[in-house]
Design a protein around this motif. Structure first.
Motif, PDB file in Angstrom:
ATOM      1  N   PRO A  76       7.941   9.645  -3.469  1.00 20.79           N
ATOM      2  CA  PRO A  76       8.426  10.985  -3.076  1.00 20.79           C
ATOM      3  C   PRO A  76       7.349  12.060  -3.202  1.00 20.79           C
ATOM      4  N   THR A  77       6.295  11.752  -3.962  1.00 16.32           N
ATOM      5  CA  THR A  77       5.200  12.722  -4.155  1.00 16.32           C
ATOM      6  C   THR A  77       4.037  12.463  -3.191  1.00 16.32           C
ATOM      7  N   ALA A  78       4.174  11.490  -2.296  1.00 16.90           N
ATOM      8  CA  ALA A  78       3.028  11.073  -1.470  1.00 16.90           C
ATOM      9  C   ALA A  78       2.904  11.898  -0.184  1.00 16.90           C
ATOM     10  N   HIS A  79       1.693  11.816   0.408  1.00 18.36           N
ATOM     11  CA  HIS A  79       1.396  12.523   1.664  1.00 18.36           C
ATOM     12  C   HIS A  79       0.892  11.505   2.692  1.00 18.36           C
ATOM     13  N   LEU A  80       1.243  11.743   3.953  1.00 21.09           N
ATOM     14  CA  LEU A  80       0.790  10.869   5.048  1.00 21.09           C
ATOM     15  C   LEU A  80      -0.205  11.641   5.911  1.00 21.09           C
ATOM     16  N   ILE A  81      -1.354  11.038   6.176  1.00 20.48           N
ATOM     17  CA  ILE A  81      -2.389  11.689   6.991  1.00 20.48           C
ATOM     18  C   ILE A  81      -2.642  10.828   8.226  1.00 20.48           C
ATOM     19  N   ASN A  82      -2.603  11.441   9.407  1.00 21.58           N
ATOM     20  CA  ASN A  82      -2.864  10.671  10.632  1.00 21.58           C
ATOM     21  C   ASN A  82      -3.923  11.344  11.492  1.00 21.58           C
ATOM     22  N   THR A  83      -5.106  10.705  11.536  1.00 21.89           N
ATOM     23  CA  THR A  83      -6.162  11.142  12.462  1.00 21.89           C
ATOM     24  C   THR A  83      -6.444  10.022  13.467  1.00 21.89           C
ATOM     25  N   ALA A  84      -5.560   9.001  13.507  1.00 19.17           N
ATOM     26  CA  ALA A  84      -5.826   7.823  14.357  1.00 19.17           C
ATOM     27  C   ALA A  84      -5.248   8.049  15.754  1.00 19.17           C
ATOM     28  N   ARG A  85      -4.003   7.664  15.950  1.00 19.86           N
ATOM     29  CA  ARG A  85      -3.328   7.923  17.225  1.00 19.86           C
ATOM     30  C   ARG A  85      -1.876   8.265  16.913  1.00 19.86           C
ATOM     31  N   GLY A  86      -1.306   9.161  17.713  1.00 18.97           N
ATOM     32  CA  GLY A  86       0.030   9.672  17.442  1.00 18.97           C
ATOM     33  C   GLY A  86       1.103   8.609  17.434  1.00 18.97           C
ATOM     34  N   ASP A  87       0.966   7.618  18.335  1.00 20.77           N
ATOM     35  CA  ASP A  87       2.063   6.660  18.463  1.00 20.77           C
ATOM     36  C   ASP A  87       2.099   5.626  17.328  1.00 20.77           C
ATOM     37  N   LEU A 103       0.832  -1.214   0.000  1.00 20.73           N
ATOM     38  CA  LEU A 103       0.000   0.000   0.000  1.00 20.73           C
ATOM     39  C   LEU A 103       0.865   1.262   0.000  1.00 20.73           C
ATOM     40  N   LEU A 104       1.906   1.250   0.844  1.00 18.76           N
ATOM     41  CA  LEU A 104       2.763   2.442   0.958  1.00 18.76           C
ATOM     42  C   LEU A 104       3.438   2.767  -0.373  1.00 18.76           C
ATOM     43  N   GLN A 105       3.766   1.717  -1.124  1.00 21.53           N
ATOM     44  CA  GLN A 105       4.446   1.929  -2.411  1.00 21.53           C
ATOM     45  C   GLN A 105       3.492   2.425  -3.499  1.00 21.53           C
ATOM     46  N   SER A 106       2.175   2.166  -3.303  1.00 13.65           N
ATOM     47  CA  SER A 106       1.229   2.413  -4.404  1.00 13.65           C
ATOM     48  C   SER A 106       0.424   3.699  -4.253  1.00 13.65           C
ATOM     49  N   ALA A 107       0.251   4.194  -3.012  1.00 16.97           N
ATOM     50  CA  ALA A 107      -0.718   5.281  -2.791  1.00 16.97           C
ATOM     51  C   ALA A 107      -0.088   6.667  -2.956  1.00 16.97           C
ATOM     52  N   ASP A 108      -0.926   7.623  -3.382  1.00 19.31           N
ATOM     53  CA  ASP A 108      -0.501   9.035  -3.422  1.00 19.31           C
ATOM     54  C   ASP A 108      -0.768   9.710  -2.068  1.00 19.31           C
ATOM     55  N   PHE A 109      -1.827   9.252  -1.407  1.00 16.43           N
ATOM     56  CA  PHE A 109      -2.169   9.758  -0.076  1.00 16.43           C
ATOM     57  C   PHE A 109      -2.391   8.539   0.810  1.00 16.43           C
ATOM     58  N   ILE A 110      -1.766   8.533   1.972  1.00 14.30           N
ATOM     59  CA  ILE A 110      -1.923   7.392   2.885  1.00 14.30           C
ATOM     60  C   ILE A 110      -2.576   7.909   4.150  1.00 14.30           C
ATOM     61  N   SER A 111      -3.699   7.313   4.523  1.00 17.23           N
ATOM     62  CA  SER A 111      -4.401   7.776   5.717  1.00 17.23           C
ATOM     63  C   SER A 111      -4.479   6.627   6.722  1.00 17.23           C
ATOM     64  N   LEU A 112      -4.115   6.945   7.970  1.00 13.90           N
ATOM     65  CA  LEU A 112      -4.025   5.903   9.009  1.00 13.90           C
ATOM     66  C   LEU A 112      -5.327   5.813   9.792  1.00 13.90           C
ATOM     67  N   HIS A 113      -5.822   4.580   9.934  1.00 11.73           N
ATOM     68  CA  HIS A 113      -7.098   4.375  10.640  1.00 11.73           C
ATOM     69  C   HIS A 113      -7.041   3.136  11.523  1.00 11.73           C
ATOM     70  N   CYS A 114      -5.890   2.890  12.115  1.00 14.29           N
ATOM     71  CA  CYS A 114      -5.791   1.733  13.000  1.00 14.29           C
ATOM     72  C   CYS A 114      -5.828   2.228  14.449  1.00 14.29           C
ATOM     73  N   PRO A 115      -6.220   1.356  15.388  1.00 18.53           N
ATOM     74  CA  PRO A 115      -6.244   1.794  16.784  1.00 18.53           C
ATOM     75  C   PRO A 115      -4.832   2.035  17.310  1.00 18.53           C
ATOM     76  N   GLY A 116      -4.715   2.850  18.362  1.00 16.77           N
ATOM     77  CA  GLY A 116      -3.408   3.027  18.994  1.00 16.77           C
ATOM     78  C   GLY A 116      -3.116   1.870  19.932  1.00 16.77           C
ATOM     79  N   GLY A 117      -1.966   1.929  20.591  1.00 15.06           N
ATOM     80  CA  GLY A 117      -1.630   0.872  21.558  1.00 15.06           C
ATOM     81  C   GLY A 117      -0.429   0.078  21.120  1.00 15.06           C
ATOM     82  N   ASP A 118      -0.081  -0.916  21.934  1.00 12.31           N
ATOM     83  CA  ASP A 118       1.164  -1.660  21.724  1.00 12.31           C
ATOM     84  C   ASP A 118       1.254  -2.308  20.336  1.00 12.31           C
ATOM     85  N   SER A 119       0.117  -2.826  19.828  1.00 15.50           N
ATOM     86  CA  SER A 119       0.190  -3.604  18.581  1.00 15.50           C
ATOM     87  C   SER A 119       0.478  -2.711  17.364  1.00 15.50           C
ATOM     88  N   THR A 120       0.211  -1.423  17.454  1.00 18.77           N
ATOM     89  CA  THR A 120       0.427  -0.556  16.287  1.00 18.77           C
ATOM     90  C   THR A 120       1.475   0.528  16.557  1.00 18.77           C
TER      91      THR A 120
END
Ligand code: DGY
Length: 323
Positions: free
Chosen positions: A233-244, A202-219
């Protein structure tokens, strides 16, 4: 009959506080002050229900306080990685959360960050405010197209699917996702979404990557330097899930080296502290954990907590029990 004693850790929307007052012997936090671990321990000793929220930390050291009166933690928020669930269970505490009601507002905010990062919105605002803008020119602040680009979602639950619908139907985006278990066929068909076999793919294929997994030890630090190195190099990372979920220093290094185009963050490791390295970068848009912060959503979240408390105190099945 005496009303149950309920402790609310932070200020809630006024209409829900009124409903709480009508039903319970409630202690509110009128000043909206962040409380200490000792205050949480005391609340667990003095109240039948304690209602924390996502910025309150309830580790086992707090939950194991002696002479507890509390039986239920009615969390104001869908995420509950700030509560040590195993310790709470061991202490026979019931935990509830507020799923469903913040889906659309959080997905809207993820789209806001995606658009801001793509079109350099925060940077443009800073340029105008600083009075440094010299006027329109053909090569000024060129940015990335959103329409028809590929959105990759890591985690494909309610919020990710809501974002995917907005992105696909509103912006003609191609949707790819990674989810360990199979996703609903009707959603996949509606969005013509493709599953990736791995996060790496997924990381290699997407132009925009958005995180939607729970926080905690497993992630924790799922998105680390080797993972960031896979992004276009043209991609963007979006995080509205958890900082860690993101290793902050690796992201800072990546953005500083302009190895990716940008990032949009609503959540941080060790909130409300934000790493100095992020504050110094122009290619990251930073919001203060606003995902669910609309009047309607925050009111609905409060009402959900109330429903969970009502069910518990009336010996009814509890709708949103997580522990
Ligand atoms: C939650 O409910 O977990 C959110 O992070 C708050 O917006």
């Amino acid at each position: 009959m005496n009303k149950a004693k309920v402790f609310i850790t932070r200020k809630w929307p006024a209409s829900v506080e009124e409903q709480l007052k009508a039903r319970y012997d409630v202690t509110l936090n009128e000043d909206d002050r962040a409380l200490t671990a000792n205050e949480f321990k005391k609340a667990l000793q003095d109240y039948d229900a304690v209602c924390p929220t996502v910025c309150d930390s309830f580790p086992s050291e707090v939950l194991k306080v002696e002479n507890k009166r509390c039986k239920i933690l009615g969390n104001f928020g869908v995420g509950y990685n700030h509560i040590d669930i195993a310790a709470a269970k061991a202490e026979n505490l019931i935990i509830t959360n507020t799923p469903g009601v913040l889906t659309e507002s959080t997905a809207d905010l993820a789209m806001t960050l995606l658009l801001m990062s793509a079109r350099r919105g925060a940077e443009g605002d800073r340029l105008v405010r600083s009075k440094q803008w010299q006027g329109w020119c053909p090569t000024q602040m060129m940015s990335s197209d959103v329409t028809s680009a590929t959105l990759g979602l890591i985690g494909f639950g309610r919020i990710a699917q809501a974002m995917a619908k907005k992105a696909h139907h509103g912006f003609g985006m191609k949707i790819i996702y990674y989810k360990p278990s199979p996703a609903e066929p009707s959603v996949i068909n509606e969005l013509k979404a493709s599953a990736c076999d791995s996060i790496e793919q997924l990381l290699q294929s997407a132009d925009f990557i958005s995180l939607h997994c729970p926080g905690g030890d497993s992630t924790r630090h799922l998105i680390n330097q080797p993972m960031l190195d896979l992004m276009k190099p043209t991609a963007h990372l979006i995080n509205t899930a958890r900082g860690d979920v993101v290793e902050t220093q690796a992201l800072i290094n990546t953005l500083k080296a302009k190895r990716i185009a940008g990032a949009g963050l609503d959540v941080y490791e060790d909130e409300p502290k934000v790493a100095e390295g992020l504050l110094q970068l122009d290619n990251v848009c930073l919001l203060p954990h606003l995902g669910s912060a609309t009047i309607a959503t925050r009111t609905a979240m409060g009402k959900k907590v109330l429903k969970n408390l009502d069910a518990f105190f009336n010996n009814q099945p509890i709708p949103d029990r997580v522990g």
